[in-house]
Design an enzyme around this catalytic site. Structure first.
Site, mmCIF file in Angstrom:
data_model
loop_
_atom_site.group_PDB
_atom_site.id
_atom_site.type_symbol
_atom_site.label_atom_id
_atom_site.label_comp_id
_atom_site.label_asym_id
_atom_site.label_seq_id
_atom_site.Cartn_x
_atom_site.Cartn_y
_atom_site.Cartn_z
ATOM 1 N N CYS A 183 0.833 -1.204 0.000
ATOM 2 C CA CYS A 183 0.000 0.000 0.000
ATOM 3 C C CYS A 183 0.867 1.253 0.000
ATOM 4 O O CYS A 183 1.374 1.663 1.052
ATOM 5 C CB CYS A 183 -0.935 0.001 1.215
ATOM 6 S SG CYS A 183 -1.953 1.485 1.343
ATOM 7 N N CYS B 123 -0.535 4.113 2.099
ATOM 8 C CA CYS B 123 -0.360 3.932 3.547
ATOM 9 C C CYS B 123 1.066 4.227 4.000
ATOM 10 O O CYS B 123 1.280 4.835 5.054
ATOM 11 C CB CYS B 123 -0.710 2.495 3.936
ATOM 12 S SG CYS B 123 -2.315 1.900 3.366
ATOM 13 N N ASP B 124 2.042 3.769 3.216
ATOM 14 C CA ASP B 124 3.416 3.743 3.700
ATOM 15 C C ASP B 124 4.405 4.612 2.929
ATOM 16 O O ASP B 124 5.580 4.700 3.312
ATOM 17 C CB ASP B 124 3.936 2.298 3.682
ATOM 18 C CG ASP B 124 3.094 1.371 4.542
ATOM 19 O OD1 ASP B 124 2.587 1.843 5.576
ATOM 20 O OD2 ASP B 124 2.942 0.197 4.182
#
Length: 304
Positions: A132, A135-136
């Protein structure tokens, strides 16, 4: 045992839409989701192709709005991981903690990220390996990273990562991308994104964090090592169809086979979204599938 007219398994766009339509039709409906409502869409920072939002909308916000609308008409939602499904005159859904019963079932369990299945991947997930970028990605500011894949998701991830990383290497096993032309044009014009063609990842190394990947050119067999801090895997999705495999027919890839009314091979079971065969894997098509599945379930129950 809690009893319902319809149980929807999966809380992505397909499942939420199915829940909305079923509950609005007056059916006692429960939606079961094992993690966060919204499915894969919550990882999308900016959804540009969903009708009604000409300026785009974040995936998280879109999922939240869908949830608000669905529960407005009485949809029940429970956090539960479906373990098995038993078939009698009605369907018994067994989760880790509870058992539910319904006369009709809508499978909208979606899919999960396909793994590289190479040495080092499992132990380094969360320590440099991610599925992701939204997300990261911010964790890799001014560092070198790689995206593995050549489809829409891979290029979307690469473009997201280019806002943070120093260099983004796109590693693709072919010499042409599968992504849409708009995404390709954006990626090719981004000076931070560099492409490594005809290449696969054979190994991921690092301790305690990712430090390099071993690459192999599929045409020449030549191997090389690329030093980097992060690897983002975007090589497709695997349908979450295992709990239903003994009830409905699946294709060779594990996707649920349906007709145009979202009916499966089992009476009273319908499927919608990414989990079904030939899904377009878009939010708009998942919403359409969910609506059709709920309408079909309503008709099935009324005919009984």
């Amino acid at each position: 045992m809690d009893k319902y007219d319809v149980i929807v398994v999966g809380g992505g766009p397909a499942g939420l839409t199915a829940g909305l339509y079923a509950s609005r039709a007056g059916l006692k409906t429960l939606l079961l989701e094992r993690s966060i409502l919204g499915g894969q869409i919550i990882n999308a920072q900016h959804v540009e192709n969903y009708p009604g939002f000409p300026n785009g909308i974040s995936g998280f916000e879109l999922a939240s709005l869908m949830q608000q609308q669905a529960t407005k008409y009485g949809l029940g939602i429970a956090t539960a991981d479906v373990a098995t499904v038993k078939s009698d005159e009605k369907y018994g859904i067994l989760t880790n903690d509870s058992t539910f019963e319904a006369e009709a079932l809508i499978i909208a369990a979606g899919s999960e990220h396909r793994k590289l299945a190479v040495q080092g991947e499992a132990k380094l997930v969360g320590r440099g390996i991610s599925y992701c970028a939204t997300c990261d990605g911010f964790l890799f500011r001014d560092q070198d990273v790689a995206v593995v894949g050549g489809g829409d998701t891979a290029l979307t991830d690469a473009l997201e990562l280019s806002q943070h990383a120093k260099t983004v290497y796109v590693v693709h096993r072919r010499d042409q991308l599968r992504a849409g032309q708009v995404l390709q044009q954006r990626a090719f014009s981004d000076p931070k994104i560099k492409f490594i063609w005809d290449t696969v990842v054979e190994d991921v190394t690092g301790e305690p964090m990712v430090s390099a990947i071993k690459l192999r050119n599929v045409k020449t067999g030549e191997t090389s090592v690329l030093q980097l801090a992060g690897v983002f895997v975007a090589i497709g999705l695997v349908p979450n169809s295992q709990p239903f495999s003994e009830l409905v027919k699946l294709d060779e890839t594990g996707h649920v086979i349906t007709d145009e009314l979202m009916a499966t091979s089992a009476s009273g079971i319908f499927a919608a979204g990414d989990i079904r065969k030939n899904s377009a894997r878009q939010v708009s098509s998942a919403v359409g599938d969910g609506a059709t599945a709920a309408i079909s379930a309503f008709r099935y129950l009324k005919e009984r």
